[in-house]
Design a protein around this motif. Structure first.
Motif, PDB file in Angstrom:
ATOM      1  N   GLN A 104     -39.469  47.806  86.051  1.00  0.00           N
ATOM      2  CA  GLN A 104     -39.356  48.573  87.292  1.00  0.00           C
ATOM      3  C   GLN A 104     -38.881  47.675  88.439  1.00  0.00           C
ATOM      4  O   GLN A 104     -38.152  48.115  89.322  1.00  0.00           O
ATOM      5  CB  GLN A 104     -40.726  49.169  87.656  1.00  0.00           C
ATOM      6  CG  GLN A 104     -41.272  50.152  86.640  1.00  0.00           C
ATOM      7  CD  GLN A 104     -40.801  51.571  86.899  1.00  0.00           C
ATOM      8  OE1 GLN A 104     -39.798  51.802  87.580  1.00  0.00           O
ATOM      9  NE2 GLN A 104     -41.530  52.541  86.367  1.00  0.00           N
ATOM     10  N   PHE A 105     -39.318  46.434  88.410  1.00  0.00           N
ATOM     11  CA  PHE A 105     -38.980  45.517  89.489  1.00  0.00           C
ATOM     12  C   PHE A 105     -37.883  44.561  89.023  1.00  0.00           C
ATOM     13  O   PHE A 105     -37.944  44.023  87.923  1.00  0.00           O
ATOM     14  CB  PHE A 105     -40.203  44.715  89.924  1.00  0.00           C
ATOM     15  CG  PHE A 105     -41.361  45.568  90.354  1.00  0.00           C
ATOM     16  CD1 PHE A 105     -42.563  45.517  89.675  1.00  0.00           C
ATOM     17  CD2 PHE A 105     -41.249  46.430  91.431  1.00  0.00           C
ATOM     18  CE1 PHE A 105     -43.636  46.305  90.062  1.00  0.00           C
ATOM     19  CE2 PHE A 105     -42.315  47.216  91.828  1.00  0.00           C
ATOM     20  CZ  PHE A 105     -43.520  47.164  91.139  1.00  0.00           C
ATOM     21  N   CYS A 135     -43.914  47.420  84.458  1.00  0.00           N
ATOM     22  CA  CYS A 135     -43.632  46.853  85.788  1.00  0.00           C
ATOM     23  C   CYS A 135     -42.461  45.881  85.730  1.00  0.00           C
ATOM     24  O   CYS A 135     -41.638  45.834  86.646  1.00  0.00           O
ATOM     25  CB  CYS A 135     -44.876  46.143  86.324  1.00  0.00           C
ATOM     26  SG  CYS A 135     -46.197  47.242  86.872  1.00  0.00           S
ATOM     27  N   ILE A 175     -36.795  42.157  91.367  1.00  0.00           N
ATOM     28  CA  ILE A 175     -36.887  41.066  92.328  1.00  0.00           C
ATOM     29  C   ILE A 175     -38.339  40.625  92.416  1.00  0.00           C
ATOM     30  O   ILE A 175     -39.228  41.248  91.844  1.00  0.00           O
ATOM     31  CB  ILE A 175     -36.387  41.508  93.719  1.00  0.00           C
ATOM     32  CG1 ILE A 175     -37.194  42.721  94.208  1.00  0.00           C
ATOM     33  CG2 ILE A 175     -34.893  41.810  93.679  1.00  0.00           C
ATOM     34  CD1 ILE A 175     -36.852  43.163  95.618  1.00  0.00           C
ATOM     35  N   GLY A 192     -47.653  49.150  83.688  1.00  0.00           N
ATOM     36  CA  GLY A 192     -46.485  49.876  84.137  1.00  0.00           C
ATOM     37  C   GLY A 192     -46.862  51.128  84.892  1.00  0.00           C
ATOM     38  O   GLY A 192     -48.056  51.413  85.117  1.00  0.00           O
ATOM     39  N   PHE A 193     -45.871  51.891  85.285  1.00  0.00           N
ATOM     40  CA  PHE A 193     -46.082  53.167  85.943  1.00  0.00           C
ATOM     41  C   PHE A 193     -44.884  54.049  85.679  1.00  0.00           C
ATOM     42  O   PHE A 193     -43.777  53.553  85.399  1.00  0.00           O
ATOM     43  CB  PHE A 193     -46.329  53.007  87.457  1.00  0.00           C
ATOM     44  CG  PHE A 193     -45.285  52.215  88.202  1.00  0.00           C
ATOM     45  CD1 PHE A 193     -45.369  50.834  88.264  1.00  0.00           C
ATOM     46  CD2 PHE A 193     -44.232  52.851  88.841  1.00  0.00           C
ATOM     47  CE1 PHE A 193     -44.409  50.098  88.949  1.00  0.00           C
ATOM     48  CE2 PHE A 193     -43.273  52.121  89.531  1.00  0.00           C
ATOM     49  CZ  PHE A 193     -43.365  50.743  89.595  1.00  0.00           C
ATOM     50  N   ASN A 224     -41.967  40.066  94.187  1.00  0.00           N
ATOM     51  CA  ASN A 224     -42.823  40.892  95.028  1.00  0.00           C
ATOM     52  C   ASN A 224     -42.463  40.686  96.493  1.00  0.00           C
ATOM     53  O   ASN A 224     -42.395  39.552  96.982  1.00  0.00           O
ATOM     54  CB  ASN A 224     -44.283  40.497  94.768  1.00  0.00           C
ATOM     55  CG  ASN A 224     -45.280  41.389  95.469  1.00  0.00           C
ATOM     56  OD1 ASN A 224     -45.222  41.560  96.674  1.00  0.00           O
ATOM     57  ND2 ASN A 224     -46.199  41.944  94.700  1.00  0.00           N
ATOM     58  N   GLN A 225     -42.218  41.784  97.187  1.00  0.00           N
ATOM     59  CA  GLN A 225     -41.744  41.662  98.560  1.00  0.00           C
ATOM     60  C   GLN A 225     -42.862  41.403  99.564  1.00  0.00           C
ATOM     61  O   GLN A 225     -42.612  41.287 100.756  1.00  0.00           O
ATOM     62  CB  GLN A 225     -40.959  42.927  98.947  1.00  0.00           C
ATOM     63  CG  GLN A 225     -39.620  43.009  98.229  1.00  0.00           C
ATOM     64  CD  GLN A 225     -38.768  44.167  98.704  1.00  0.00           C
ATOM     65  OE1 GLN A 225     -39.213  45.305  98.730  1.00  0.00           O
ATOM     66  NE2 GLN A 225     -37.525  43.869  99.065  1.00  0.00           N
ATOM     67  N   VAL A 226     -44.084  41.322  99.079  1.00  0.00           N
ATOM     68  CA  VAL A 226     -45.189  40.976  99.981  1.00  0.00           C
ATOM     69  C   VAL A 226     -45.524  39.484  99.855  1.00  0.00           C
ATOM     70  O   VAL A 226     -45.602  38.776 100.848  1.00  0.00           O
ATOM     71  CB  VAL A 226     -46.424  41.836  99.687  1.00  0.00           C
ATOM     72  CG1 VAL A 226     -47.611  41.381 100.524  1.00  0.00           C
ATOM     73  CG2 VAL A 226     -46.114  43.306  99.976  1.00  0.00           C
ATOM     74  N   ASP A 227     -45.720  39.013  98.629  1.00  0.00           N
ATOM     75  CA  ASP A 227     -46.106  37.603  98.495  1.00  0.00           C
ATOM     76  C   ASP A 227     -44.982  36.702  97.992  1.00  0.00           C
ATOM     77  O   ASP A 227     -45.153  35.494  97.886  1.00  0.00           O
ATOM     78  CB  ASP A 227     -47.339  37.460  97.598  1.00  0.00           C
ATOM     79  CG  ASP A 227     -47.057  37.767  96.135  1.00  0.00           C
ATOM     80  OD1 ASP A 227     -47.992  37.627  95.323  1.00  0.00           O
ATOM     81  OD2 ASP A 227     -45.907  38.149  95.788  1.00  0.00           O
TER      82      ASP A 227
END
Lengths: 365, 355
Positions: free
Chosen positions: B281-282, B278, B284, B272-273, B286-289
């Motif tokens: 926090q997200f 995580c 959806i 987490g951060f 991952n918007q990259v992969d």
């Protein structure tokens, strides 16, 4: 902790000393000779002008993958033809007030091995009015600076530009994303001990700057480990201090775990921000839970560091760092603690981050 | 991100449906569980034994003749049919069983006692380390469970928690049970699903990269209801569901709480951060992969004398908490992993049944 093995082969320039010299300021915007020598030494380390050691402390003749000078200004002349004009820290480096169009120094370095597309970094010695050289602009680009890359070549009064540039440290900002690691404003002399490490493949580059027994400044320019498919840029950078004080502790959880101060470039978006992740539970990070060793192992726990972003269009967990771990949150005075405790000192903790080390005894000034 | 590869090879028994049957077969009446719940518990026991990693050391039960008719306590498996077991208050005749896992060096005693009128919603779960501590359950009669000198409690007859299928519920229910037992015996998990909720998770396993190689994580305690308990809220933010059977449990502390006899509580950690996992926090992919994240699960404790990281979990990950129940991965449809609540488990490629 049970010390992990280094993933990369590291080349070090550690325990470099700069002694306080509160001299040479041309005005209240300019830095002093100690700040000039600090920056100069760091620049030299990157371009293979330093002295190096390996992880066992044995001397190395050269940096395997040095950064390349793309251009520079010594506030008398400038070029973007690859000539390093910053050959003397006292005579060739000068800060001016940002936006004043006064002559000042700058330098552009590049590293083709960093990230998926290589990285260009501009260090521009302009700072806010009265900031005493404590801040500077640091600008990154994948395309490269200068006319040859679609930007501008700059001059002795204006920095070069790049079409995809992202400002990651702002000379106008006094504080976390403005101070470059030499301390805060104030015309005082400062002793420094600074440390440099770069992986032999050129993919990862870090600096720690210590003053007054504190690691006050931290730079990282790293290729991401295990980047998710599609993150072609695959790098993060960060520069500066965790707070606007001469006793800041960098690198800190507060900078990178609590705040997304890692920076990168994402095609189609521009500048993006990332957090450093770690192990969490019950609304807190493991590294902050303890200031003492694990009660089962009698060793300090270390925590992995991942990379994640909440930026629109770039949200997700995207990778992690090579050879970097969060250590337990230490109180003041424990900076420079090395691991393991068998004398090999292959790791060192600065503030809350554990980085590779070369076996020497760390100096924190 | 690419799917993780498995650390272990598992013998699985998945998608086992049990139909509602609210019959009370035991003479203890309102203390006893419904027949459907008995069916599930006996079936899970059989699945663990069938894996080859667990065996029955001793038991109290009806031995095929219904509990009241055939009740016997000896060194055999007397839980051969669902109605061979019965819950009752302590001191009265009731069923219990001791299961042995040699790879973990652990004996698990499930003692079907409850507080009054509990409908078999709770039980006692106790472990012992026969080789490590010279423990092991001995004795036991038809109305008193066996005991061990080093026993550690993981679940009691508290009304606050159940064993996975609800508490104080005289009504029957449709449910599904799933078991995973690693072929080296080191990881055993059970997931109970009720009305599209993962109402119960059992874990009896060694951590990966353990701080103490002798530790076994044990979780029988569940949330006390029929809502999903495999959540960040239940297991990531609380340490009262999992305990360690820590070495040298002959000592009172830190191996176990001297008052409650529970082992030290353990959190299931996540990546987490900014202090949050995580997976929360997200919302959806991952918007990259384009993939939903698998975030590593670990174990850590804040209990005095046991503070620190305990280890990591084999083949267990946290997911994005907005995913629907029983979401499978990867998106190609091969269903190699499945998310129950917020936790992701290995899967066998079949279409999941959630009751």
């Amino acid at each position: 902790m049970t010390a992990p093995a280094h993933i990369k082969t590291w080349e070090f320039s550690n325990n470099n000393r700069v002694f306080a010299e509160n001299t040479g300021r041309t005005d209240t915007d300019d830095g002093a000779d100690d700040q000039r020598k600090l920056f100069y030494g760091m620049k030299e380390a990157m371009i293979d002008g330093g002295t190096y050691t390996d992880a066992a402390g044995a001397p190395l003749a050269n940096l395997t993958a040095p950064w390349v000078v793309e251009g520079s200004s010594d506030f008398v002349a400038s070029n973007m033809t690859g000539t390093d004009l910053l050959t003397d820290p006292v005579t060739d480096i000068r800060w001016s007030q940002k936006g004043s169009a006064e002559a000042h120094s700058w330098i552009v370095l590049s590293n083709a091995n960093l990230g998926g597309n290589g990285l260009h970094v501009l260090f521009n010695h302009e700072c806010g009015n009265g900031f005493d050289g404590s801040t500077m602009d640091i600008v990154i680009s994948e395309n490269g600076f200068g006319v040859a890359n679609g930007g501008t070549d700059g001059s002795i009064t204006a920095r070069p530009t790049a079409t995809d540039e992202v400002l990651v440290l702002n000379g106008s900002t006094s504080g976390v994303e403005g101070n470059w690691g030499s301390g805060v404003t104030g015309a005082v002399g400062r002793d420094y001990a600074w440390h440099f490490q770069q992986s032999s493949d050129g993919e990862c580059c870090r600096f720690v700057i210590c003053h007054n027994n504190n690691p006050i400044g931290f730079w990282i320019l790293d290729t991401a480990r295990d980047p998710v498919t599609g993150w072609t840029e695959g790098f993060i950078v960060a520069f500066g201090q965790s707070s606007n004080t001469d006793t800041s502790h960098s690198p800190a959880l507060g900078q990178y775990f609590d705040n997304d101060r890692f920076r990168s470039i994402r095609g189609g978006i521009g500048g993006v921000r990332l957090y450093a992740t770690s192990e969490v539970y019950d609304d807190n990070v493991h590294a902050r839970r303890f200031t003492h060793p694990n009660q089962l192992t009698d060793q300090f726990d270390i925590s992995f560091i991942g990379l994640a972003s909440l930026d629109a269009g770039f949200a997700g967990r995207h990778g992690r760092l090579f050879d970097a771990y969060w250590g337990v949150s230490h109180s003041t005075g424990k900076h420079g603690q090395t691991f393991p405790d068998d004398g090999t000192r292959t790791w060192v903790q600065w503030a809350e981050l554990i980085l590779p080390w070369d076996g020497s005894r760390p100096e924190i000034s | 991100m690419p799917l993780p590869s498995l650390d272990k090879t598992f013998t699985v028994d998945l998608n086992n449906q049990v139909a509602l049957d609210s019959t009370k077969t035991g003479s203890s009446g309102v203390d006893d569980a419904t027949l459907d719940r008995k069916t599930g518990l006996v079936a899970v026991k059989d699945a663990l034994v069938a894996s080859g990693q667990w065996s029955v050391k001793s038991s109290s039960g009806g031995n095929g003749s219904n509990f009241d008719a055939g009740k016997v306590a000896d060194n055999s498996d007397n839980w051969t049919n669902p109605d061979d077991i019965m819950w009752d208050t302590a001191g009265n005749d009731h069923a219990w069983i001791v299961l042995l896992n040699t790879a973990l060096d652990i004996e698990l005693c499930l003692d079907l006692t409850i507080i009054a009128n509990n409908d078999g919603g709770t039980l006692n779960a106790i472990t012992s380390r026969p080789t490590l501590n010279g423990g092991g359950f001995t004795g036991g009669t038809i109305n008193v469970r066996p005991t061990a000198t080093d026993e550690v409690h993981h679940q009691t007859t508290s009304v606050s928690y159940d064993w996975g299928l609800g508490v104080n519920l005289s009504a029957g229910l449709d449910f599904v049970w799933n078991t995973w037992v690693s072929n080296d015996g080191e990881v055993t998990r059970v997931v109970w699903l009720t009305a599209n909720a993962a109402s119960g998770l059992w874990m009896i396993e060694k951590p990966k990269n353990p701080a103490d190689a002798n530790d076994v994580i044990v979780k029988i305690r569940c949330n006390g209801g029929l809502t999903t308990e495999t959540t960040y809220g239940s297991l990531h933010d609380n340490d009262d569901h999992l305990q360690a059977n820590h070495r040298n449990t002959l000592l009172s502390a830190p191996a176990k709480d001297p008052v409650t006899e529970f082992g030290p509580g353990i959190y299931i950690t996540s990546e987490g951060f900014n202090d949050d996992p995580c997976g929360q926090q997200f919302t959806i992919a991952n918007q990259v992969d384009g993939d939903f994240g698998f975030f590593p699960a670990g174990f850590a404790s804040l209990k005095a004398g046991y503070k620190g990281r305990v280890g990591e979990a084999f083949d267990l990950y946290w997911g994005v908490d907005t995913q629907p129940m029983a979401e499978t991965y990867p998106g190609s449809g091969t269903k190699l992993w499945i998310q129950f609540g917020d936790l992701i488990f290995p899967w066998d490629g079949s279409a999941p049944i959630t009751a």
